[in-house]
Design an enzyme around this catalytic site. Structure first.
Site, PDB file in Angstrom:
ATOM      1  N   ASN A   3      -6.983 -21.309  -9.348  1.00  0.00           N
ATOM      2  CA  ASN A   3      -7.141 -22.742  -9.087  1.00  0.00           C
ATOM      3  C   ASN A   3      -8.582 -23.188  -9.300  1.00  0.00           C
ATOM      4  O   ASN A   3      -9.512 -22.443  -8.983  1.00  0.00           O
ATOM      5  CB  ASN A   3      -6.678 -23.082  -7.661  1.00  0.00           C
ATOM      6  CG  ASN A   3      -5.215 -22.710  -7.439  1.00  0.00           C
ATOM      7  OD1 ASN A   3      -4.448 -22.575  -8.397  1.00  0.00           O
ATOM      8  ND2 ASN A   3      -4.842 -22.486  -6.200  1.00  0.00           N
ATOM      9  N   ASP A  63      -9.716 -26.088  -8.064  1.00  0.00           N
ATOM     10  CA  ASP A  63      -9.854 -27.235  -7.146  1.00  0.00           C
ATOM     11  C   ASP A  63     -10.886 -27.051  -6.030  1.00  0.00           C
ATOM     12  O   ASP A  63     -11.091 -27.966  -5.229  1.00  0.00           O
ATOM     13  CB  ASP A  63      -8.471 -27.576  -6.542  1.00  0.00           C
ATOM     14  CG  ASP A  63      -7.799 -26.363  -5.854  1.00  0.00           C
ATOM     15  OD1 ASP A  63      -6.558 -26.278  -5.919  1.00  0.00           O
ATOM     16  OD2 ASP A  63      -8.522 -25.519  -5.287  1.00  0.00           O
ATOM     17  N   HIS A  90     -10.458 -19.050 -13.367  1.00  0.00           N
ATOM     18  CA  HIS A  90     -10.326 -20.139 -14.347  1.00  0.00           C
ATOM     19  C   HIS A  90     -11.385 -21.200 -14.122  1.00  0.00           C
ATOM     20  O   HIS A  90     -11.277 -22.308 -14.640  1.00  0.00           O
ATOM     21  CB  HIS A  90      -8.918 -20.762 -14.279  1.00  0.00           C
ATOM     22  CG  HIS A  90      -7.863 -19.815 -14.748  1.00  0.00           C
ATOM     23  ND1 HIS A  90      -6.531 -19.968 -14.450  1.00  0.00           N
ATOM     24  CD2 HIS A  90      -7.959 -18.662 -15.446  1.00  0.00           C
ATOM     25  CE1 HIS A  90      -5.852 -18.963 -14.972  1.00  0.00           C
ATOM     26  NE2 HIS A  90      -6.690 -18.150 -15.576  1.00  0.00           N
ATOM     27  N   CYS A 137     -26.564 -18.577 -21.002  1.00  0.00           N
ATOM     28  CA  CYS A 137     -26.961 -17.596 -19.971  1.00  0.00           C
ATOM     29  C   CYS A 137     -25.925 -17.454 -18.867  1.00  0.00           C
ATOM     30  O   CYS A 137     -26.061 -16.594 -17.987  1.00  0.00           O
ATOM     31  CB  CYS A 137     -28.313 -18.013 -19.382  1.00  0.00           C
ATOM     32  SG  CYS A 137     -28.244 -19.482 -18.326  1.00  0.00           S
ATOM     33  N   CYS A 192     -28.958 -26.537 -20.443  1.00  0.00           N
ATOM     34  CA  CYS A 192     -29.319 -25.698 -19.292  1.00  0.00           C
ATOM     35  C   CYS A 192     -30.822 -25.831 -19.019  1.00  0.00           C
ATOM     36  O   CYS A 192     -31.636 -25.681 -19.945  1.00  0.00           O
ATOM     37  CB  CYS A 192     -28.957 -24.243 -19.623  1.00  0.00           C
ATOM     38  SG  CYS A 192     -29.457 -23.047 -18.383  1.00  0.00           S
ATOM     39  N   GLY A 237       1.646 -18.180  -4.369  1.00  0.00           N
ATOM     40  CA  GLY A 237       1.711 -19.476  -5.050  1.00  0.00           C
ATOM     41  C   GLY A 237       1.407 -19.430  -6.529  1.00  0.00           C
ATOM     42  O   GLY A 237       0.804 -20.356  -7.072  1.00  0.00           O
ATOM     43  N   THR A 238       1.820 -18.322  -7.179  1.00  0.00           N
ATOM     44  CA  THR A 238       1.609 -18.257  -8.624  1.00  0.00           C
ATOM     45  C   THR A 238       2.876 -17.776  -9.320  1.00  0.00           C
ATOM     46  O   THR A 238       3.593 -16.913  -8.811  1.00  0.00           O
ATOM     47  CB  THR A 238       0.428 -17.334  -8.999  1.00  0.00           C
ATOM     48  OG1 THR A 238       0.284 -17.299 -10.424  1.00  0.00           O
ATOM     49  CG2 THR A 238       0.609 -15.920  -8.480  1.00  0.00           C
ATOM     50  N   ALA A 285       3.432 -21.391   1.217  1.00  0.00           N
ATOM     51  CA  ALA A 285       2.248 -20.678   1.726  1.00  0.00           C
ATOM     52  C   ALA A 285       1.705 -21.335   2.989  1.00  0.00           C
ATOM     53  O   ALA A 285       1.292 -20.643   3.927  1.00  0.00           O
ATOM     54  CB  ALA A 285       1.158 -20.666   0.651  1.00  0.00           C
TER      55      ALA A 285
END
Ligand code: APR
Length: 263
Positions: free
Chosen positions: A116, A118, A133, A144, A162, A202-203, A246
């Site tokens: 997730n 989020d 992710h 870098c 950067c 939850g996947t 969950a």
């Protein structure tokens, strides 16, 4: 009480016992953990992609060809949010996220690998987290690897660069086709090599490399616990299956572990 309810109670009891006995329990979480925070899942019976089909996914190609154009489109997207991004904006951690942070506080959960983006695990208080992710609130330097809060990035000049090395910055969220950042991948393999108990929460467990880690652990002799209202690609490998949301199951597991800690 129905037979299903009894079976579920038993599964929760068994899961709490396994977690208590584990030396190095870790977890893999997916969109289902954030479903109770109002963020739609992708797949499964109520998934956005199940209902509306998968979107065309060419962000990574565009970013590689023209990062300035990608940032321009991304900034325009901020002005015209989709229902999904609006849900992400207003989401708060739910009882499942807080239960996992509590497991870490009880020293019963060593690490969370989350798919997730989020930020809800960290906002709930979990610290040992690998966001395989990426994280929607961060940018990452493509040279870098340094990550910074997106809110601190100046967008007068595109693409932003950067401050450490002058490399091109990108939102930290890993796009389809983009390689998983090396530091995140290394962290996932490290904790997977140490675990004796893998919670899969939850996947749908269909996206690699994330879905491969529980299988690797199982092959090394670790036990698997699945928390999901529906069957998944990992169900047949699971030693314990908790067919529940969950946000319902995890607090019940934590309550049992807290009672054991007081006993
Ligand atoms: N509690 C637990 N699990 C739930 C809940 C809930 N309340 N509600 C739904 N689920 C389950 C669904 O049954 C499904 O198995 O969550 C899972 C969600 O699966 P996906 O939508 O495929 O999400 P995820 O597994 O995280 O997807 C992996 O794919 O789209 C890419 O990069 C994206 O990180 C994502 C990756």
């Amino acid at each position: 009480m129905t037979r299903t309810h009894n079976r579920q109670e038993q599964a929760i009891e068994d899961a709490a016992g396994r977690i208590l006995a584990a030396q190095h329990a870790i977890a893999l979480t997916g969109a289902g953990l954030s479903a109770e925070s109002g963020i739609p899942t992708y797949r499964g019976p109520d998934g956005e992609w199940t209902k509306f089909g998968e979107p065309t996914i060419d962000g990574w190609e565009l970013f590689c060809e023209n990062p300035a154009e990608w940032w321009k489109l991304a900034s325009e997207g901020v002005e015209n949010p989709t229902a999904f991004t609006r849900a992400l904006e207003v989401a708060e951690p739910n009882a499942g996220h807080y239960a996992m942070a509590e497991l870490e506080g009880l020293h019963q959960l060593a690490h969370v690998i989350t798919q997730n983006i989020d930020d809800l695990h960290r906002r709930a208080g979990s610290a040992a987290v690998t966001e395989i992710h990426g994280n929607r609130n961060l940018v990452r330097c493509m040279n870098c690897g340094q990550r910074e809060p997106l809110a601190q990035v100046r967008l007068e000049r595109l693409p932003p660069l950067c401050l450490d090395c002058g490399g091109t910055l990108k939102i930290d969220v890993v796009m389809f086709g983009e390689p998983i950042p090396q530091d995140a991948l290394y962290s996932c393999y490290r904790v997977t090599s140490q675990t004796d108990l893998f919670l899969v929460i939850g996947t749908s467990a269909v996206v690699s490399p994330a879905a491969d880690f529980p299988v690797l652990a199982k092959q090394r002799g670790a036990a698997l616990i699945e928390v999901n209202p529906h069957e998944t690609a990992l169900t047949e490998l699971a030693d314990i299956v908790i067919r529940a949301p969950a946000g319902e199951a995890l607090p019940e597991i934590v309550a049992r572990l807290q009672a054991a800690a007081r006993a």
